[in-house]
Design a protein around this motif. Sequence first.
Motif, PDB file in Angstrom:
ATOM      1  N   THR A 165       0.878  -1.249   0.089  1.00 18.85           N
ATOM      2  CA  THR A 165       0.002  -0.098   0.038  1.00 18.85           C
ATOM      3  C   THR A 165       0.842   1.143   0.095  1.00 18.85           C
ATOM      4  OG1 THR A 165      -1.833  -1.434   1.216  1.00 18.85           O
ATOM      5  CG2 THR A 165      -1.658   1.128   1.449  1.00 18.85           C
ATOM      6  N   PHE A 166       0.607   2.140  -1.078  1.00 13.55           N
ATOM      7  CA  PHE A 166       1.573   3.354  -1.193  1.00 13.55           C
ATOM      8  C   PHE A 166       0.711   4.516  -0.946  1.00 13.55           C
ATOM      9  CE2 PHE A 166       3.578   6.574  -3.679  1.00 13.55           C
ATOM     10  CZ  PHE A 166       4.945   6.378  -3.608  1.00 13.55           C
ATOM     11  N   LEU A 167       1.061   5.307   0.049  1.00 16.90           N
ATOM     12  CA  LEU A 167       0.416   6.515   0.068  1.00 16.90           C
ATOM     13  C   LEU A 167       0.968   7.580  -0.525  1.00 16.90           C
ATOM     14  CD1 LEU A 167      -1.445   8.215   1.794  1.00 16.90           C
ATOM     15  CD2 LEU A 167       0.139   8.361   3.755  1.00 16.90           C
TER      16      LEU A 167
ATOM     17  N   PRO B  18       1.190   1.771 -11.548  1.00  8.84           N
ATOM     18  CA  PRO B  18       0.712   2.245 -10.220  1.00  8.84           C
ATOM     19  C   PRO B  18      -0.546   1.945  -9.731  1.00  8.84           C
ATOM     20  CG  PRO B  18       1.990   3.979 -11.660  1.00  8.84           C
ATOM     21  CD  PRO B  18       1.928   2.811 -12.402  1.00  8.84           C
ATOM     22  N   GLN B  19      -1.498   1.594 -10.817  1.00  5.86           N
ATOM     23  CA  GLN B  19      -2.838   1.358 -10.721  1.00  5.86           C
ATOM     24  C   GLN B  19      -2.987  -0.158 -10.448  1.00  5.86           C
ATOM     25  OE1 GLN B  19      -1.889   3.795 -13.156  1.00  5.86           O
ATOM     26  NE2 GLN B  19      -2.568   5.305 -11.346  1.00  5.86           N
ATOM     27  N   ASN B  20      -2.267  -1.042 -11.149  1.00  4.11           N
ATOM     28  CA  ASN B  20      -2.424  -2.536 -10.889  1.00  4.11           C
ATOM     29  C   ASN B  20      -1.448  -2.949  -9.996  1.00  4.11           C
ATOM     30  OD1 ASN B  20      -4.624  -1.905 -12.658  1.00  4.11           O
ATOM     31  ND2 ASN B  20      -3.220  -2.580 -14.422  1.00  4.11           N
ATOM     32  N   ASP B  21      -0.375  -2.861  -9.764  1.00  2.00           N
ATOM     33  CA  ASP B  21       0.631  -3.390  -9.119  1.00  2.00           C
ATOM     34  C   ASP B  21       0.932  -3.242  -7.624  1.00  2.00           C
ATOM     35  OD1 ASP B  21       1.423  -4.905 -11.502  1.00  2.00           O
ATOM     36  OD2 ASP B  21       2.757  -3.607 -11.992  1.00  2.00           O
ATOM     37  N   LEU B  22       0.140  -2.220  -7.126  1.00  2.00           N
ATOM     38  CA  LEU B  22       0.082  -1.673  -5.693  1.00  2.00           C
ATOM     39  C   LEU B  22      -1.081  -1.224  -5.340  1.00  2.00           C
ATOM     40  CD1 LEU B  22       0.753   1.575  -5.985  1.00  2.00           C
ATOM     41  CD2 LEU B  22       3.155   0.640  -5.946  1.00  2.00           C
ATOM     42  N   THR B  23      -1.660  -0.808  -4.146  1.00  2.00           N
ATOM     43  CA  THR B  23      -2.688  -0.238  -3.776  1.00  2.00           C
ATOM     44  C   THR B  23      -2.232   1.258  -3.572  1.00  2.00           C
ATOM     45  OG1 THR B  23      -3.709  -2.176  -2.770  1.00  2.00           O
ATOM     46  CG2 THR B  23      -4.431   0.073  -2.031  1.00  2.00           C
ATOM     47  N   LEU B  24      -2.754   2.191  -4.440  1.00  2.00           N
ATOM     48  CA  LEU B  24      -2.328   3.404  -4.469  1.00  2.00           C
ATOM     49  C   LEU B  24      -3.406   4.470  -3.802  1.00  2.00           C
ATOM     50  CD1 LEU B  24      -0.393   5.858  -5.523  1.00  2.00           C
ATOM     51  CD2 LEU B  24      -1.312   5.894  -7.437  1.00  2.00           C
ATOM     52  N   LEU B  25      -2.995   4.951  -2.517  1.00  2.00           N
ATOM     53  CA  LEU B  25      -4.089   5.875  -1.751  1.00  2.00           C
ATOM     54  C   LEU B  25      -3.794   7.472  -2.235  1.00  2.00           C
ATOM     55  CD1 LEU B  25      -3.708   4.334   1.682  1.00  2.00           C
ATOM     56  CD2 LEU B  25      -5.175   3.675  -0.104  1.00  2.00           C
ATOM     57  N   GLN B  26      -4.658   7.970  -2.826  1.00  2.00           N
ATOM     58  CA  GLN B  26      -4.578   9.345  -3.114  1.00  2.00           C
ATOM     59  C   GLN B  26      -5.894  10.418  -2.452  1.00  2.00           C
ATOM     60  OE1 GLN B  26      -4.110   8.375  -7.338  1.00  2.00           O
ATOM     61  NE2 GLN B  26      -2.672  10.103  -7.296  1.00  2.00           N
TER      62      GLN B  26
ATOM     63  N   GLY C 265      -0.541   3.206   5.155  1.00  2.00           N
ATOM     64  CA  GLY C 265       0.304   2.766   4.152  1.00  2.00           C
ATOM     65  C   GLY C 265       1.564   1.942   4.479  1.00  2.00           C
ATOM     66  N   ASP C 266       2.099   1.382   3.821  1.00  2.00           N
ATOM     67  CA  ASP C 266       3.680   0.767   3.941  1.00  2.00           C
ATOM     68  C   ASP C 266       4.663   1.563   3.302  1.00  2.00           C
ATOM     69  OD1 ASP C 266       2.273  -1.662   4.480  1.00  2.00           O
ATOM     70  OD2 ASP C 266       1.633  -2.013   2.531  1.00  2.00           O
ATOM     71  N   TYR C 267       4.269   2.375   2.375  1.00  2.00           N
ATOM     72  CA  TYR C 267       5.431   3.345   2.082  1.00  2.00           C
ATOM     73  C   TYR C 267       4.602   4.724   1.757  1.00  2.00           C
ATOM     74  CZ  TYR C 267       8.075  -0.892   0.693  1.00  2.00           C
ATOM     75  OH  TYR C 267       8.858  -1.965   0.744  1.00  2.00           O
ATOM     76  N   VAL C 268       5.401   5.743   1.789  1.00  2.00           N
ATOM     77  CA  VAL C 268       5.065   7.235   1.463  1.00  2.00           C
ATOM     78  C   VAL C 268       6.026   7.886   0.743  1.00  2.00           C
ATOM     79  CG1 VAL C 268       5.731   7.895   3.721  1.00  2.00           C
ATOM     80  CG2 VAL C 268       3.813   9.052   2.512  1.00  2.00           C
ATOM     81  N   GLN C 269       5.399   9.039   0.043  1.00  2.00           N
ATOM     82  CA  GLN C 269       6.239   9.959  -0.776  1.00  2.00           C
ATOM     83  C   GLN C 269       6.153  11.231   0.237  1.00  2.00           C
ATOM     84  OE1 GLN C 269       4.724  10.176  -4.753  1.00  2.00           O
ATOM     85  NE2 GLN C 269       6.307  11.571  -5.327  1.00  2.00           N
ATOM     86  N   LEU C 270       7.806  11.387   0.704  1.00  2.00           N
ATOM     87  CA  LEU C 270       7.411  12.699   1.644  1.00  2.00           C
ATOM     88  C   LEU C 270       8.839  13.575   1.001  1.00  2.00           C
ATOM     89  CD1 LEU C 270       7.314  10.945   5.135  1.00  2.00           C
ATOM     90  CD2 LEU C 270       5.624  12.245   3.974  1.00  2.00           C
ATOM     91  N   PHE C 271       8.632  15.179   1.425  1.00  2.00           N
ATOM     92  CA  PHE C 271       9.431  15.986   1.231  1.00  2.00           C
ATOM     93  C   PHE C 271      10.496  16.224   2.408  1.00  2.00           C
ATOM     94  CE2 PHE C 271       6.317  17.347  -1.804  1.00  2.00           C
ATOM     95  CZ  PHE C 271       7.134  18.077  -2.944  1.00  2.00           C
ATOM     96  N   GLU C 272      11.470  16.655   2.525  1.00  2.00           N
ATOM     97  CA  GLU C 272      12.534  17.031   3.706  1.00  2.00           C
ATOM     98  C   GLU C 272      11.989  18.382   4.101  1.00  2.00           C
ATOM     99  OE1 GLU C 272      14.397  15.165   5.132  1.00  2.00           O
ATOM    100  OE2 GLU C 272      15.459  13.995   3.942  1.00  2.00           O
TER     101      GLU C 272
END
Length: 328
Positions: free
Chosen positions: A133-135, A158-166, A182-189
């Motif tokens: 699950t990708f946040l 991104p749409q089929n190989d993981l669960t994309l939370l938006q 989520g298991d992973y997330v995209q973050l800024f510094e």
Amino acid sequence: MKRLLAFLSVACSLVFIAGCQSDGPTKTLEVAEVTRSVFYAPLYVALSEGFFEEEDLSIELTTTWGGDKTMTALLSGGADIALVGSETSIYVAGQEATDPAINFAALTQTDGTFLVARDQVDSFQWSDLKGTTFLGQRKGGMPQMVGEFVLKQHDINPQNDLTLLQNVDFGNIPSAFASGTGDYVQLFEPQASTFEKEGLGHVIASFGAESGRVPYTSFMAKQSMIEKDEDALIRFASAIYRGQQYVEKEDSTTIAMSIQTYFEDTELDILTSAVERYKDQGSYATDPLLTEEAWATLLAIMDEAGELPLHVPFDELVNTAIASKSME
């Protein structure tokens, strides 16, 4: 995307008031930034080192937390200048705005997000994301589009190989991940490094390093503002250019000390490591000039993401004269 367009439709109908009147020789400019991030260090350096004051400018900086809100502030006259992803100017153009948002100074030149895993990952491979699950970030925004671009480069749909939370608001993404989403997330510094230090996650990859040069974040003003007060924008860009040169030449600790006022809740070592990460991958633009090649890359990424409303020529939404004059 729909939310952004809804905001833009309302904002485009409002009356624009360009610039702010000053009682003295100093010109006041209201600037709306899309988020507060070490990614924007040259701006904070220009503020803390007095570069704007030396250009007879007073800056009122507001963090608006999200591309839709930032662009709405600009279009409605709530801000003179917006610091936001360049893609938003194309969305405005897609709404056939009579007073379009014009990119006049580049600030960053790569993606500014990092892939953060909830658990420690040894010998990370991008294929590890499959089935997780990708946040993610807001649909249609640069972080999400570049993120999907990188995933596709690594044969991940991104749409089929993981669960994309938006479905999480931009400003609430870090807290959502911290609370267990989520298991992973995209973050800024500095959020990514802060999470790492607090044991809430582990930085395992950089989207900026993976995607290469992208015209990621720029300063925009409405066309009417440029026509009415180009001199103020040239002076603004000149201060930004000095901030960029400072960041290019100084070491990460010196830069972190300069911008610490803008990150009062973040320890100096975190700021230093965050600046170092961005410097290492060349995230900070070294001058404010946005190039036609970079613009073509932006259009290609938006097209790949299915978010490009129309192909807008470079010279329609980019003003290079202001940046060029600011460096003279």
